[in-house]
Design a protein around this motif. Structure first.
Motif, PDB file in Angstrom:
ATOM      1  N   VAL A 112      -2.644   3.050   7.556  1.00 20.48           N
ATOM      2  CA  VAL A 112      -1.731   4.187   7.444  1.00 20.48           C
ATOM      3  C   VAL A 112      -2.360   5.222   6.516  1.00 20.48           C
ATOM      4  CG1 VAL A 112       0.346   2.853   7.863  1.00 20.48           C
ATOM      5  CG2 VAL A 112      -0.505   3.080   5.529  1.00 20.48           C
ATOM      6  N   PRO A 113      -2.031   6.506   6.685  1.00 13.27           N
ATOM      7  CA  PRO A 113      -2.559   7.532   5.786  1.00 13.27           C
ATOM      8  C   PRO A 113      -2.119   7.284   4.349  1.00 13.27           C
ATOM      9  CG  PRO A 113      -1.577   8.512   7.750  1.00 13.27           C
ATOM     10  CD  PRO A 113      -1.218   7.057   7.764  1.00 13.27           C
ATOM     11  N   GLY A 114      -2.938   7.759   3.408  1.00 10.65           N
ATOM     12  CA  GLY A 114      -2.666   7.498   2.003  1.00 10.65           C
ATOM     13  C   GLY A 114      -1.341   8.037   1.518  1.00 10.65           C
ATOM     14  N   GLY A 115      -0.969   9.250   1.938  1.00 14.67           N
ATOM     15  CA  GLY A 115       0.300   9.811   1.514  1.00 14.67           C
ATOM     16  C   GLY A 115       1.476   9.012   2.027  1.00 14.67           C
ATOM     17  N   VAL A 116       1.386   8.549   3.274  1.00 15.19           N
ATOM     18  CA  VAL A 116       2.442   7.724   3.853  1.00 15.19           C
ATOM     19  C   VAL A 116       2.546   6.396   3.104  1.00 15.19           C
ATOM     20  CG1 VAL A 116       3.203   6.534   5.944  1.00 15.19           C
ATOM     21  CG2 VAL A 116       2.180   8.807   6.093  1.00 15.19           C
ATOM     22  N   ALA A 117       1.400   5.844   2.729  1.00 21.62           N
ATOM     23  CA  ALA A 117       1.396   4.578   1.995  1.00 21.62           C
ATOM     24  C   ALA A 117       2.086   4.731   0.654  1.00 21.62           C
ATOM     25  CB  ALA A 117      -0.047   4.104   1.791  1.00 21.62           C
ATOM     26  N   ALA A 118       1.862   5.853  -0.047  1.00 19.41           N
ATOM     27  CA  ALA A 118       2.496   6.077  -1.349  1.00 19.41           C
ATOM     28  C   ALA A 118       3.993   6.214  -1.198  1.00 19.41           C
ATOM     29  CB  ALA A 118       1.903   7.324  -2.006  1.00 19.41           C
ATOM     30  N   VAL A 119       4.439   7.033  -0.242  1.00 17.79           N
ATOM     31  CA  VAL A 119       5.870   7.209  -0.011  1.00 17.79           C
ATOM     32  C   VAL A 119       6.508   5.871   0.363  1.00 17.79           C
ATOM     33  CG1 VAL A 119       7.599   8.327   1.457  1.00 17.79           C
ATOM     34  CG2 VAL A 119       5.628   9.632   0.642  1.00 17.79           C
ATOM     35  N   GLY A 120       5.821   5.111   1.196  1.00 18.04           N
ATOM     36  CA  GLY A 120       6.351   3.821   1.623  1.00 18.04           C
ATOM     37  C   GLY A 120       6.511   2.842   0.480  1.00 18.04           C
ATOM     38  N   GLN A 121       5.562   2.821  -0.451  1.00 12.82           N
ATOM     39  CA  GLN A 121       5.678   1.912  -1.597  1.00 12.82           C
ATOM     40  C   GLN A 121       6.878   2.267  -2.467  1.00 12.82           C
ATOM     41  OE1 GLN A 121       2.659   0.149  -3.934  1.00 12.82           O
ATOM     42  NE2 GLN A 121       1.010   0.899  -2.648  1.00 12.82           N
ATOM     43  N   ILE A 122       7.076   3.566  -2.707  1.00 11.75           N
ATOM     44  CA  ILE A 122       8.219   3.983  -3.515  1.00 11.75           C
ATOM     45  C   ILE A 122       9.523   3.671  -2.787  1.00 11.75           C
ATOM     46  CG2 ILE A 122       9.356   5.944  -4.623  1.00 11.75           C
ATOM     47  CD1 ILE A 122       6.564   7.204  -4.935  1.00 11.75           C
ATOM     48  N   ALA A 123       9.538   3.904  -1.464  1.00 13.98           N
ATOM     49  CA  ALA A 123      10.729   3.597  -0.678  1.00 13.98           C
ATOM     50  C   ALA A 123      11.042   2.107  -0.719  1.00 13.98           C
ATOM     51  CB  ALA A 123      10.536   4.059   0.765  1.00 13.98           C
ATOM     52  N   ARG A 124       9.994   1.287  -0.634  1.00 10.37           N
ATOM     53  CA  ARG A 124      10.225  -0.159  -0.685  1.00 10.37           C
ATOM     54  C   ARG A 124      10.826  -0.565  -2.032  1.00 10.37           C
ATOM     55  NH1 ARG A 124       5.863  -5.018   0.683  1.00 10.37           N
ATOM     56  NH2 ARG A 124       7.226  -6.743   0.089  1.00 10.37           N
ATOM     57  N   GLN A 125      10.354   0.027  -3.105  1.00 13.67           N
ATOM     58  CA  GLN A 125      10.927  -0.274  -4.415  1.00 13.67           C
ATOM     59  C   GLN A 125      12.380   0.190  -4.494  1.00 13.67           C
ATOM     60  OE1 GLN A 125       8.543   0.513  -7.964  1.00 13.67           O
ATOM     61  NE2 GLN A 125       6.738   0.638  -6.684  1.00 13.67           N
ATOM     62  N   ALA A 126      12.687   1.313  -3.825  1.00 11.83           N
ATOM     63  CA  ALA A 126      14.074   1.778  -3.808  1.00 11.83           C
ATOM     64  C   ALA A 126      14.971   0.797  -3.063  1.00 11.83           C
ATOM     65  CB  ALA A 126      14.152   3.163  -3.170  1.00 11.83           C
ATOM     66  N   VAL A 127      14.475   0.272  -1.940  1.00  9.30           N
ATOM     67  CA  VAL A 127      15.228  -0.737  -1.192  1.00  9.30           C
ATOM     68  C   VAL A 127      15.487  -1.955  -2.077  1.00  9.30           C
ATOM     69  CG1 VAL A 127      15.089  -2.389   0.712  1.00  9.30           C
ATOM     70  CG2 VAL A 127      14.460   0.006   1.084  1.00  9.30           C
ATOM     71  N   GLU A 128      14.469  -2.394  -2.806  1.00 14.57           N
ATOM     72  CA  GLU A 128      14.614  -3.556  -3.677  1.00 14.57           C
ATOM     73  C   GLU A 128      15.576  -3.268  -4.828  1.00 14.57           C
ATOM     74  OE1 GLU A 128      10.560  -4.182  -4.679  1.00 14.57           O
ATOM     75  OE2 GLU A 128      10.089  -5.280  -2.818  1.00 14.57           O
ATOM     76  N   LEU A 129      15.558  -2.016  -5.318  1.00 10.76           N
ATOM     77  CA  LEU A 129      16.479  -1.644  -6.401  1.00 10.76           C
ATOM     78  C   LEU A 129      17.924  -1.675  -5.926  1.00 10.76           C
ATOM     79  CD1 LEU A 129      17.270  -0.444  -9.162  1.00 10.76           C
ATOM     80  CD2 LEU A 129      16.734   1.815  -8.219  1.00 10.76           C
ATOM     81  N   PHE A 130      18.202  -0.972  -4.827  1.00 11.11           N
ATOM     82  CA  PHE A 130      19.582  -0.900  -4.346  1.00 11.11           C
ATOM     83  C   PHE A 130      20.065  -2.221  -3.768  1.00 11.11           C
ATOM     84  CE2 PHE A 130      18.498   3.731  -3.916  1.00 11.11           C
ATOM     85  CZ  PHE A 130      19.392   4.174  -4.897  1.00 11.11           C
ATOM     86  N   GLY A 131      19.131  -3.019  -3.259  1.00  9.27           N
ATOM     87  CA  GLY A 131      19.516  -4.285  -2.660  1.00  9.27           C
ATOM     88  C   GLY A 131      19.503  -5.456  -3.616  1.00  9.27           C
ATOM     89  N   GLY A 132      19.091  -5.230  -4.871  1.00  7.02           N
ATOM     90  CA  GLY A 132      18.999  -6.307  -5.848  1.00  7.02           C
ATOM     91  C   GLY A 132      19.990  -6.158  -6.986  1.00  7.02           C
ATOM     92  N   ARG A 133      19.890  -7.052  -7.933  1.00  6.08           N
ATOM     93  CA  ARG A 133      20.836  -7.064  -9.041  1.00  6.08           C
ATOM     94  C   ARG A 133      20.688  -5.869  -9.983  1.00  6.08           C
ATOM     95  NH1 ARG A 133      21.010 -13.434 -11.008  1.00  6.08           N
ATOM     96  NH2 ARG A 133      21.827 -14.297  -9.038  1.00  6.08           N
ATOM     97  N   ASP A 134      19.488  -5.292 -10.026  1.00  4.54           N
ATOM     98  CA  ASP A 134      19.269  -4.184 -10.953  1.00  4.54           C
ATOM     99  C   ASP A 134      20.091  -2.951 -10.592  1.00  4.54           C
ATOM    100  OD1 ASP A 134      17.611  -5.574 -12.603  1.00  4.54           O
ATOM    101  OD2 ASP A 134      15.742  -4.709 -11.840  1.00  4.54           O
ATOM    102  N   ARG A 135      20.643  -2.901  -9.388  1.00  2.00           N
ATOM    103  CA  ARG A 135      21.477  -1.744  -9.042  1.00  2.00           C
ATOM    104  C   ARG A 135      22.683  -1.644  -9.977  1.00  2.00           C
ATOM    105  NH1 ARG A 135      22.733  -5.335  -4.789  1.00  2.00           N
ATOM    106  NH2 ARG A 135      24.926  -6.022  -4.796  1.00  2.00           N
ATOM    107  N   GLN A 136      23.106  -2.793 -10.547  1.00  2.89           N
ATOM    108  CA  GLN A 136      24.232  -2.778 -11.471  1.00  2.89           C
ATOM    109  C   GLN A 136      23.874  -2.119 -12.803  1.00  2.89           C
ATOM    110  OE1 GLN A 136      25.377  -6.903 -11.782  1.00  2.89           O
ATOM    111  NE2 GLN A 136      25.794  -7.092  -9.603  1.00  2.89           N
ATOM    112  N   ARG A 137      22.589  -1.908 -13.041  1.00  2.00           N
ATOM    113  CA  ARG A 137      22.133  -1.285 -14.283  1.00  2.00           C
ATOM    114  C   ARG A 137      21.902   0.221 -14.137  1.00  2.00           C
ATOM    115  NH1 ARG A 137      20.263  -5.244 -17.899  1.00  2.00           N
ATOM    116  NH2 ARG A 137      19.970  -7.317 -17.002  1.00  2.00           N
TER     117      ARG A 137
END
Length: 208
Positions: free
Chosen positions: A141-166
């Motif tokens: 995948v292009p580098g810019g897409v890879a960067a956006v995707g990594q941040i998006a994946r962390q957002a999914v993990e944030l909202f879908g995990g326990r840390d969303r309560q923080r």
């Protein structure tokens, strides 16, 4: 750090939260760190060392991004930023005014999940000469897409995990920052000491 008379951009949070804090409204109007390709690339370089895994295409792209790919990254990051701000607002009950409109929940979820799906990658073992084995990533995948995707994946993990309560929205007037409260008792009220000091000073000046 970028500042206005009433706002200081909060940095050093989890990357999705740092992304949320790249836009704010002040006396001079809206300030958007991702408004241009150049400022977006500056922000990506700022957060690049904190990406959990450096995709090979990202490293190459960061050093030689074309104007078109930089514009695409800026556009994708702004869409992702507005989506995660919308979800954060719902999660925290944030009703602050003055920030550009955010999408509804269904649209925000579609933007977020599409960003993750658009950057497929998989774990890889990297073992360079005279070094220890380490975890890397592979993906065509292009580098810019890879960067956006990594941040998006962390957002999914944030909202879908326990840390969303923080997740918190700073209640200081004129501030639009979000932050994660990792205090032992969850008692962090302000995004920064300066916001807390400004509110306390304003209270002291109120009559009687």
């Amino acid at each position: 750090m970028l500042t206005t008379p009433h706002h200081a951009r909060l940095t050093g949070e989890e990357l999705p939260v740092d992304l949320m804090n790249t836009v704010w409204s002040g006396p001079g109007g809206v300030t958007d760190v991702l408004a241009t390709s150049e400022s977006t690339m500056d922000w990506i370089r700022e957060i690049a060392p904190r990406l959990p895994q450096q995709h090979p295409s990202f490293t190459h792209w960061l050093a030689s991004a074309t104007p078109l790919s930089a514009r695409m990254a800026a556009y994708d990051l702004r869409r992702l930023r507005d989506a995660v701000r919308g979800l954060a607002g719902e999660l925290t009950g944030d009703r602050r005014q003055g920030i550009p409109p955010v999408p509804d929940r269904a649209t925000a979820l579609d933007v977020l999940n599409s960003a993750v799906a658009g950057a497929p990658h998989w774990p890889a073992l990297v073992w360079r000469p005279r070094s220890e084995p380490e975890l890397g990533v592979q993906g065509d995948v292009p580098g810019g897409v890879a960067a956006v995707g990594q941040i998006a994946r962390q957002a999914v993990e944030l909202f879908g995990g326990r840390d969303r309560q923080r997740l918190r929205a700073c209640p200081a007037p004129g501030c639009s920052n979000y932050f994660l409260d990792f205090g032992r008792r969850g008692r962090r009220t302000w995004c920064s000491p300066s916001c807390g000091a400004r509110v306390r000073t304003a209270r002291k000046r109120q009559p009687g």
